[in-house]
Every structure is written in structure tokens, then in C-alpha cells.
Design an enzyme around this catalytic site. Sequence first.
Site, mmCIF file in Angstrom:
data_model
loop_
_atom_site.group_PDB
_atom_site.id
_atom_site.type_symbol
_atom_site.label_atom_id
_atom_site.label_comp_id
_atom_site.label_asym_id
_atom_site.label_seq_id
_atom_site.Cartn_x
_atom_site.Cartn_y
_atom_site.Cartn_z
ATOM 1 N N TYR A 4 0.822 -1.221 0.000
ATOM 2 C CA TYR A 4 0.000 0.000 0.000
ATOM 3 C C TYR A 4 0.857 1.271 0.000
ATOM 4 O O TYR A 4 0.353 2.373 0.105
ATOM 5 C CB TYR A 4 -0.929 -0.003 1.225
ATOM 6 C CG TYR A 4 -1.942 -1.130 1.169
ATOM 7 C CD1 TYR A 4 -3.234 -0.907 0.730
ATOM 8 C CD2 TYR A 4 -1.584 -2.434 1.506
ATOM 9 C CE1 TYR A 4 -4.159 -1.933 0.646
ATOM 10 C CE2 TYR A 4 -2.497 -3.473 1.419
ATOM 11 C CZ TYR A 4 -3.775 -3.215 0.992
ATOM 12 O OH TYR A 4 -4.683 -4.246 0.906
ATOM 13 N N GLY B 260 -10.769 -9.581 6.073
ATOM 14 C CA GLY B 260 -10.788 -8.810 4.824
ATOM 15 C C GLY B 260 -9.739 -9.312 3.835
ATOM 16 O O GLY B 260 -9.147 -8.528 3.109
ATOM 17 N N HIS C 27 -2.046 -11.326 1.907
ATOM 18 C CA HIS C 27 -1.046 -10.346 1.450
ATOM 19 C C HIS C 27 0.378 -10.835 1.693
ATOM 20 O O HIS C 27 1.316 -10.348 1.088
ATOM 21 C CB HIS C 27 -1.198 -9.013 2.200
ATOM 22 C CG HIS C 27 -2.382 -8.198 1.777
ATOM 23 N ND1 HIS C 27 -3.669 -8.592 2.008
ATOM 24 C CD2 HIS C 27 -2.464 -6.997 1.145
ATOM 25 C CE1 HIS C 27 -4.502 -7.666 1.538
ATOM 26 N NE2 HIS C 27 -3.798 -6.701 1.009
ATOM 27 N N ARG D 58 -9.986 -15.433 0.728
ATOM 28 C CA ARG D 58 -10.909 -15.641 -0.388
ATOM 29 C C ARG D 58 -10.937 -17.122 -0.755
ATOM 30 O O ARG D 58 -10.031 -17.873 -0.380
ATOM 31 C CB ARG D 58 -10.455 -14.833 -1.605
ATOM 32 C CG ARG D 58 -10.808 -13.360 -1.546
ATOM 33 C CD ARG D 58 -10.485 -12.708 -2.874
ATOM 34 N NE ARG D 58 -10.712 -11.283 -2.898
ATOM 35 C CZ ARG D 58 -11.863 -10.692 -3.247
ATOM 36 N NH1 ARG D 58 -12.902 -11.423 -3.595
ATOM 37 N NH2 ARG D 58 -11.962 -9.378 -3.252
ATOM 38 N N TYR E 4 -18.051 -5.789 1.966
ATOM 39 C CA TYR E 4 -18.138 -4.366 1.668
ATOM 40 C C TYR E 4 -19.426 -4.014 0.941
ATOM 41 O O TYR E 4 -20.020 -4.830 0.255
ATOM 42 C CB TYR E 4 -16.944 -3.944 0.796
ATOM 43 C CG TYR E 4 -15.610 -4.327 1.368
ATOM 44 C CD1 TYR E 4 -15.325 -4.111 2.707
ATOM 45 C CD2 TYR E 4 -14.625 -4.902 0.571
ATOM 46 C CE1 TYR E 4 -14.091 -4.455 3.234
ATOM 47 C CE2 TYR E 4 -13.391 -5.243 1.093
ATOM 48 C CZ TYR E 4 -13.125 -5.020 2.427
ATOM 49 O OH TYR E 4 -11.913 -5.362 2.949
HETATM 50 N N1 SAH Z 1 -9.097 -5.332 7.481
HETATM 51 C C1 SAH Z 1 -9.081 -4.144 6.648
HETATM 52 C C2 SAH Z 1 -7.807 -3.996 5.810
HETATM 53 C C3 SAH Z 1 -7.645 -4.977 4.695
HETATM 54 S S1 SAH Z 1 -6.286 -4.598 3.631
HETATM 55 C C4 SAH Z 1 -10.305 -4.066 5.774
HETATM 56 O O1 SAH Z 1 -11.057 -5.050 5.660
HETATM 57 O O2 SAH Z 1 -10.562 -3.023 5.204
HETATM 58 C C5 SAH Z 1 -5.005 -5.615 4.323
HETATM 59 C C6 SAH Z 1 -4.167 -4.911 5.336
HETATM 60 O O3 SAH Z 1 -3.206 -5.853 5.820
HETATM 61 C C7 SAH Z 1 -3.375 -3.724 4.771
HETATM 62 O O4 SAH Z 1 -3.692 -2.564 5.469
HETATM 63 C C8 SAH Z 1 -1.924 -4.152 4.943
HETATM 64 O O5 SAH Z 1 -1.029 -3.102 5.245
HETATM 65 C C9 SAH Z 1 -2.015 -5.138 6.096
HETATM 66 N N2 SAH Z 1 -0.859 -6.055 6.153
HETATM 67 C C10 SAH Z 1 -0.376 -6.800 5.140
HETATM 68 N N3 SAH Z 1 0.716 -7.483 5.546
HETATM 69 C C11 SAH Z 1 0.928 -7.156 6.852
HETATM 70 C C12 SAH Z 1 1.885 -7.558 7.840
HETATM 71 N N4 SAH Z 1 2.858 -8.416 7.542
HETATM 72 N N5 SAH Z 1 1.779 -7.033 9.084
HETATM 73 C C13 SAH Z 1 0.791 -6.168 9.392
HETATM 74 N N6 SAH Z 1 -0.152 -5.742 8.493
HETATM 75 C C14 SAH Z 1 -0.097 -6.244 7.245
#
Ligand code: SAH
Length: 293
Positions: free
Chosen positions: A23, A142, A147, A180, A198
Site C-alpha cells: 500500500y 478482509g 497479502h 478468499r 463491503y
Molecule cells: N481489514 C481491513 C484492511 C484490509 S487490507 C479491511 O477489511 O478493510 C489488508 C491490510 O493488511 C493492509 O492494510 C496491509 O497493510 C495489512 N498487512 C499486510 N501485511 C501485513 C503484515 N505483515 N503485518 C501487518 N499488516 C499487514
Amino acid sequence: MSADQVFHSRSEGIPSEGVKDQYADGKAARVWKKFIGDSNQRTQNYKDFLIGLLKKHGCKKILDTACGTGIDSMMLVDEGFNVVSIDASDKMLKHALKARWDKRKDLKYDEWVIEEANWETLPRDIENLMPGTQFDAVICLGNSFAHLLDEFGDQRMQRMCLQNFAKCLKPGGLLLIDHRNYDAMIDSGATPGHSIYYNCKYPVDIKTSVLVVRGKPELIALDYCIDATSDGEIPERSEFRLCYYPHKLKKFTEMLDDAFGGKANHHIYADFKPLDQVKNPGFYIHVMEKTKN
Ligand code: SAH
């Protein structure tokens, strides 16, 4: 970061540079609020599921490990939970911090802790922030956990991070974590534009690319295109790419059980309903209840 770059860095054996913040360019963060919709309109079945489960288990102190712009955390704060929110991305956290500031006259929001931290070092990060603290529930929702890509090809970081979540829980505590339905996405090569989480009111198109290495799907790149121009705040169509590790249900279930050393009750839900009630769900939600001793 393109799919190719991710693949090359691993195959050439370059050591880990730590978790990349997908991000960091701010593109997704800028439009995220439009993508997830008004927090008050968060889909009701999601809210009922999460709040219902936490209340049923008497959870009070919650760690949101992927708070992003703060949407889940705010729902929990509003419901009276004691919430600690962390995220690795300062671009996303910036929005959560602003949301807290905007609510500063609401006393419940005084207690809301927001900090930058990473799943890789989570128990240490929490110990530094609030020594001796363990949580009634840890959430990672989410599609956030996906990620974390598989840099070394053996899912070792993913396993370690799941163990870190387990360590942050009190005995009897709950971990809620989702992904997912990658089994279906790999089969169909498509991602549903509508998410059970959402309420996006703008047109969303998601292009799906699956990177297969030696016959095994290793990464899914989703190119999001959101046209939120209609209300004039965002002048042009927003495009951003996020890359995910495509967790398959069976393997992820085993990894979670391993992370708790077999000492947890494991329930799986499909789109917030019992598994056998939904034929082709968009999301799987795992609930791990750490055993008491
Ligand atoms: N739960 C929220 C955000 C989803 S986006 C929603 O539903 O809107 C996924 C988030 O995971 C992002 O903000 C990203 O920065 C965070 N993320 C990804 N890898 C991460 C890690 N290793 N440690 C902490 N946060 C992480």
C-alpha cells in the site's frame, strides 16, 4: 510490485527484505474508503457474525492485526470492545488515525490504540507496546493474511505469523482469520467484484492473473479498477494492483491447526454461514478457539 518481480526475487535466492508494504504508493489507501463503503453500512451479516461470536465467547480485549483504514476496529469500538489495532502500512494507518481524531469527542474512542506493527514480529511488538498483554480475540480479516506472499517457497513466514497470532491469545481466546475462496478463483480465473464484506456503491472491476510455478499456483495478482468519480472527490478512475498468496482451504486449515500445536477447536465458515450451507462461497472464515490449558 509486479508478479514477475516477486517470482524473481525468490527464485534467485535474494534474502528477505522483510514484508513489502503493498500500500506504500498510497493508490489503494486513497480509494479504500470508497471501495469498502460507509462503515455504518457494513454488511449486516458480517457485523452480526463478528459481534455475535465475540460476545458469545465473552471477549472484551481485541487485537485487530490488519486494521487498514480502521473499519473493523471502529465497528468494534462502537460496540464497546477494548480495541488495539495494528497494521504494517503507514499509508493505511494514516486514515485510521484520522478517523480516531475525527471521533475524539466520543469517549469510547479515547481508549482505541493504533500502532504500526508487523505480523512477523507481533508478540515482540505487543510486548514493547503493552507488556504482559494477551487478548481475548485476535482478528485478521478482509483477505488480509493472503497479502503475505511466500518468498521462500515453503510458507515458513506464513506459518510463523500464524504462530505469532496464536501467541497473542489468552488461553480460551479466539483467532478469526479469513481468505478468499482461492480454490474457486484458481479454477475459474476470475474474482467476484462484489465482496461479502463491503458495500461498494461504485462500479468495481477486478482482473485476475494467476502465476503458476512448476504446476503450482504461487501468486494471484488482482488489478482493481474502481470508478468512484461520480461524487467528485476522486477525479479519475482508480487503478491499483494487490498480490496475494492463493491459500487453498485444505492446506490453510492444516497450517492453522499446526500453528496452535493442535491445541485449538477449529471451525470453518463459508461467507459467515455453516460450511455445508454455501455452495461456492467468496470467502472462508476460520475460527480457532485456543484450548484453556
Ligand atoms: N481489514 C481491513 C484492511 C484490509 S487490507 C479491511 O477489511 O478493510 C489488508 C491490510 O493488511 C493492509 O492494510 C496491509 O497493510 C495489512 N498487512 C499486510 N501485511 C501485513 C503484515 N505483515 N503485518 C501487518 N499488516 C499487514
